[in-house]
Design a protein around this motif. Structure first.
Motif, PDB file in Angstrom:
ATOM      1  N   GLU A  27      -8.142 -11.143   7.348  1.00  0.00           N
ATOM      2  CA  GLU A  27      -6.850 -10.845   6.468  1.00  0.00           C
ATOM      3  C   GLU A  27      -5.744 -11.163   7.294  1.00  0.00           C
ATOM      4  OE1 GLU A  27      -4.974 -10.703   4.047  1.00  0.00           O
ATOM      5  OE2 GLU A  27      -5.789 -10.716   2.143  1.00  0.00           O
ATOM      6  N   HIS A  28      -4.203 -11.185   6.489  1.00  0.00           N
ATOM      7  CA  HIS A  28      -3.175 -11.265   7.308  1.00  0.00           C
ATOM      8  C   HIS A  28      -2.660  -9.672   7.645  1.00  0.00           C
ATOM      9  CE1 HIS A  28      -3.545 -15.061   5.479  1.00  0.00           C
ATOM     10  NE2 HIS A  28      -2.957 -15.535   6.420  1.00  0.00           N
ATOM     11  N   LEU A  29      -2.275  -9.554   8.878  1.00  0.00           N
ATOM     12  CA  LEU A  29      -1.234  -8.186   9.200  1.00  0.00           C
ATOM     13  C   LEU A  29      -0.089  -8.535   8.360  1.00  0.00           C
ATOM     14  CD1 LEU A  29      -1.318  -5.375  10.347  1.00  0.00           C
ATOM     15  CD2 LEU A  29      -0.863  -6.532  12.656  1.00  0.00           C
ATOM     16  N   ALA A  30       0.041  -8.007   7.250  1.00  0.00           N
ATOM     17  CA  ALA A  30       1.280  -8.168   6.503  1.00  0.00           C
ATOM     18  C   ALA A  30       0.984  -7.633   5.242  1.00  0.00           C
ATOM     19  CB  ALA A  30       1.541  -9.897   6.318  1.00  0.00           C
ATOM     20  N   PHE A  31       2.265  -7.683   4.238  1.00  0.00           N
ATOM     21  CA  PHE A  31       2.062  -7.302   2.906  1.00  0.00           C
ATOM     22  C   PHE A  31       2.408  -8.330   1.988  1.00  0.00           C
ATOM     23  CE2 PHE A  31       6.162  -5.326   3.918  1.00  0.00           C
ATOM     24  CZ  PHE A  31       6.908  -5.641   2.562  1.00  0.00           C
ATOM     25  N   VAL A  32       1.951  -8.521   0.615  1.00  0.00           N
ATOM     26  CA  VAL A  32       2.145  -9.453  -0.065  1.00  0.00           C
ATOM     27  C   VAL A  32       2.525  -8.959  -1.350  1.00  0.00           C
ATOM     28  CG1 VAL A  32       0.803 -11.111   1.267  1.00  0.00           C
ATOM     29  CG2 VAL A  32      -0.229  -9.954  -0.788  1.00  0.00           C
ATOM     30  N   LYS A  33       2.422  -7.779  -1.451  1.00  0.00           N
ATOM     31  CA  LYS A  33       2.824  -7.080  -2.988  1.00  0.00           C
ATOM     32  C   LYS A  33       3.406  -5.727  -2.545  1.00  0.00           C
ATOM     33  CE  LYS A  33      -1.728  -4.907  -4.084  1.00  0.00           C
ATOM     34  NZ  LYS A  33      -1.364  -3.502  -4.196  1.00  0.00           N
ATOM     35  N   SER A  34       4.214  -5.422  -3.589  1.00  0.00           N
ATOM     36  CA  SER A  34       4.830  -4.105  -3.674  1.00  0.00           C
ATOM     37  C   SER A  34       4.841  -3.461  -4.978  1.00  0.00           C
ATOM     38  CB  SER A  34       6.066  -3.944  -3.228  1.00  0.00           C
ATOM     39  OG  SER A  34       6.763  -2.663  -3.102  1.00  0.00           O
ATOM     40  N   GLN A  35       4.294  -2.227  -5.350  1.00  0.00           N
ATOM     41  CA  GLN A  35       3.972  -1.789  -6.614  1.00  0.00           C
ATOM     42  C   GLN A  35       3.543  -2.642  -7.569  1.00  0.00           C
ATOM     43  OE1 GLN A  35       4.380   1.512  -7.157  1.00  0.00           O
ATOM     44  NE2 GLN A  35       5.197   1.784  -4.998  1.00  0.00           N
ATOM     45  N   ASP A  36       2.402  -3.528  -7.213  1.00  0.00           N
ATOM     46  CA  ASP A  36       1.559  -4.386  -8.095  1.00  0.00           C
ATOM     47  C   ASP A  36       2.545  -5.536  -8.328  1.00  0.00           C
ATOM     48  OD1 ASP A  36      -0.771  -2.781  -8.347  1.00  0.00           O
ATOM     49  OD2 ASP A  36       0.374  -1.535  -9.785  1.00  0.00           O
ATOM     50  N   ARG A  37       3.623  -5.832  -7.576  1.00  0.00           N
ATOM     51  CA  ARG A  37       4.184  -6.882  -7.882  1.00  0.00           C
ATOM     52  C   ARG A  37       3.907  -7.956  -6.712  1.00  0.00           C
ATOM     53  NH1 ARG A  37      10.104  -5.949 -10.748  1.00  0.00           N
ATOM     54  NH2 ARG A  37       9.233  -4.650 -12.651  1.00  0.00           N
ATOM     55  N   TYR A  38       3.240  -9.202  -6.939  1.00  0.00           N
ATOM     56  CA  TYR A  38       3.177 -10.230  -5.817  1.00  0.00           C
ATOM     57  C   TYR A  38       4.449 -10.682  -5.230  1.00  0.00           C
ATOM     58  CZ  TYR A  38      -1.814  -9.526  -5.729  1.00  0.00           C
ATOM     59  OH  TYR A  38      -3.095  -8.757  -5.658  1.00  0.00           O
ATOM     60  N   LEU A  39       4.800 -10.946  -4.088  1.00  0.00           N
ATOM     61  CA  LEU A  39       6.039 -11.424  -3.404  1.00  0.00           C
ATOM     62  C   LEU A  39       5.910 -12.754  -3.354  1.00  0.00           C
ATOM     63  CD1 LEU A  39       6.564  -8.632  -0.687  1.00  0.00           C
ATOM     64  CD2 LEU A  39       7.318  -8.506  -3.033  1.00  0.00           C
ATOM     65  N   GLY A  40       4.849 -13.308  -3.273  1.00  0.00           N
ATOM     66  CA  GLY A  40       4.585 -14.909  -3.175  1.00  0.00           C
ATOM     67  C   GLY A  40       4.594 -15.386  -1.577  1.00  0.00           C
ATOM     68  N   HIS A  41       4.559 -14.413  -0.547  1.00  0.00           N
ATOM     69  CA  HIS A  41       4.565 -15.057   0.969  1.00  0.00           C
ATOM     70  C   HIS A  41       4.262 -13.694   1.919  1.00  0.00           C
ATOM     71  CE1 HIS A  41       8.190 -12.521   1.765  1.00  0.00           C
ATOM     72  NE2 HIS A  41       8.741 -13.050   0.406  1.00  0.00           N
TER      73      HIS A  41
END
Length: 279
Positions: free
Chosen positions: A101-115
């Motif tokens: 997996e990527h060392l990152a975050f792609v969502k916040s509070q169940d909202r996907y950021l798209g990148h």
């Protein structure tokens, strides 16, 4: 926590290719050119019967290594349990030597950021990732490796360098590293650091796999677009790394402007040539 990760227990896979459907025909006509495949895990979770048939076909002919994009290992709220359950079922089905997996975050509070969004290089982020990896291991026991990503800006709140951050994350989470050498080259160019010094500062005993691919330059910045052949500086980084540690798998990626398989074959052959050199 006592560190137990040991990459010497993992198999040497060789030269791999990131599977994309446009490559299927050429891939099966040239199976001997590829040692293994990486698949995007989410492409085979809650998908169509046709995609699952495709997965079964690939698994009958190649070792498959799942690569996740939606786990969001850096999110403060932790991984989504429903997604973890589905991911665990896929990985159990494939029984790969490792997964990533990527060392990152792609969502916040169940909202996907798209990148893929970078984390601050901070102690709090280290603790968050380690806590999330521990949660992931409750579902998935297969060895887990994290990939370094590109970033266009440094996130406010940094307390250490990127290499220090990677060292602390890998130790605290006790996992391996998927070292994307194109990302190293890109970040070094964009942020003005020496990529070889960066490699020297990493815990190379945790480097299991590498990604290589080419991007493009625009407005004075390199962009990790996965749209071009591997540039020469990335090949040099791979050779430099291989002289210093055993890399168990090197994966050729391509997600945009995907050429016919025959155009990728020389790059796969060059990976094999580098890996054949004594460590």
């Amino acid at each position: 926590m006592k560190n137990t990760f040991d990459k010497t227990k993992l198999p040497l896979l060789g030269a791999g290719l990131g599977f994309r459907p446009p490559l299927k025909t050429g891939l099966f006509r040239n199976q001997s050119a590829v040692d293994w495949l990486e698949i995007i895990a989410e492409h085979y979770i809650e998908t169509s019967p046709q995609k699952m048939e495709e997965l079964d076909l690939l698994a009958r002919h190649f070792t498959l290594v799942p690569h996740g994009i939606h786990l969001s290992i850096g999110s403060a709220e932790g991984p989504d349990p429903r997604h973890l359950e589905r991911l665990a079922a896929l990985i159990e089905q494939l029984d790969p030597p490792w997964w990533s997996e990527h060392l990152a975050f792609v969502k916040s509070q169940d909202r996907y950021l798209g990148h893929l969004t970078p984390l601050p290089f901070s102690k709090e982020a280290v603790e968050t990732v380690a806590r999330n990896v521990e949660r992931v291991r409750e579902f998935i026991s297969i060895p887990f490796i994290l990939e370094n990503i590109t970033y266009m800006f440094r996130v406010p709140g940094d307390e250490m360098t990127e290499s220090e951050f990677l060292n602390q994350v890998l130790s605290a989470a006790d996992c391996g590293l998927l070292l994307d050498l194109t990302n190293v080259h890109t970040n070094a160019f964009n942020h003005g650091y020496d990529p070889y010094a960066f490699l020297d500062a990493l815990p190379l005993e945790r480097v299991v796999q590498c990604h290589v691919v080419g991007g493009h330059e625009k407005d004075g910045f390199l962009h990790d677009s996965h749209s071009a052949p591997v540039p020469e500086p990335v090949w040099k980084l791979l050779a430099y790394l291989h002289e210093r540690t055993a890399v168990h798998g090197v994966l050729l990626e391509r997600d945009d402007q995907i050429p016919p398989f025959q155009e990728l074959a020389p790059e796969l052959a060059r990976i094999r040539t580098i890996l054949a050199q004594p460590v």
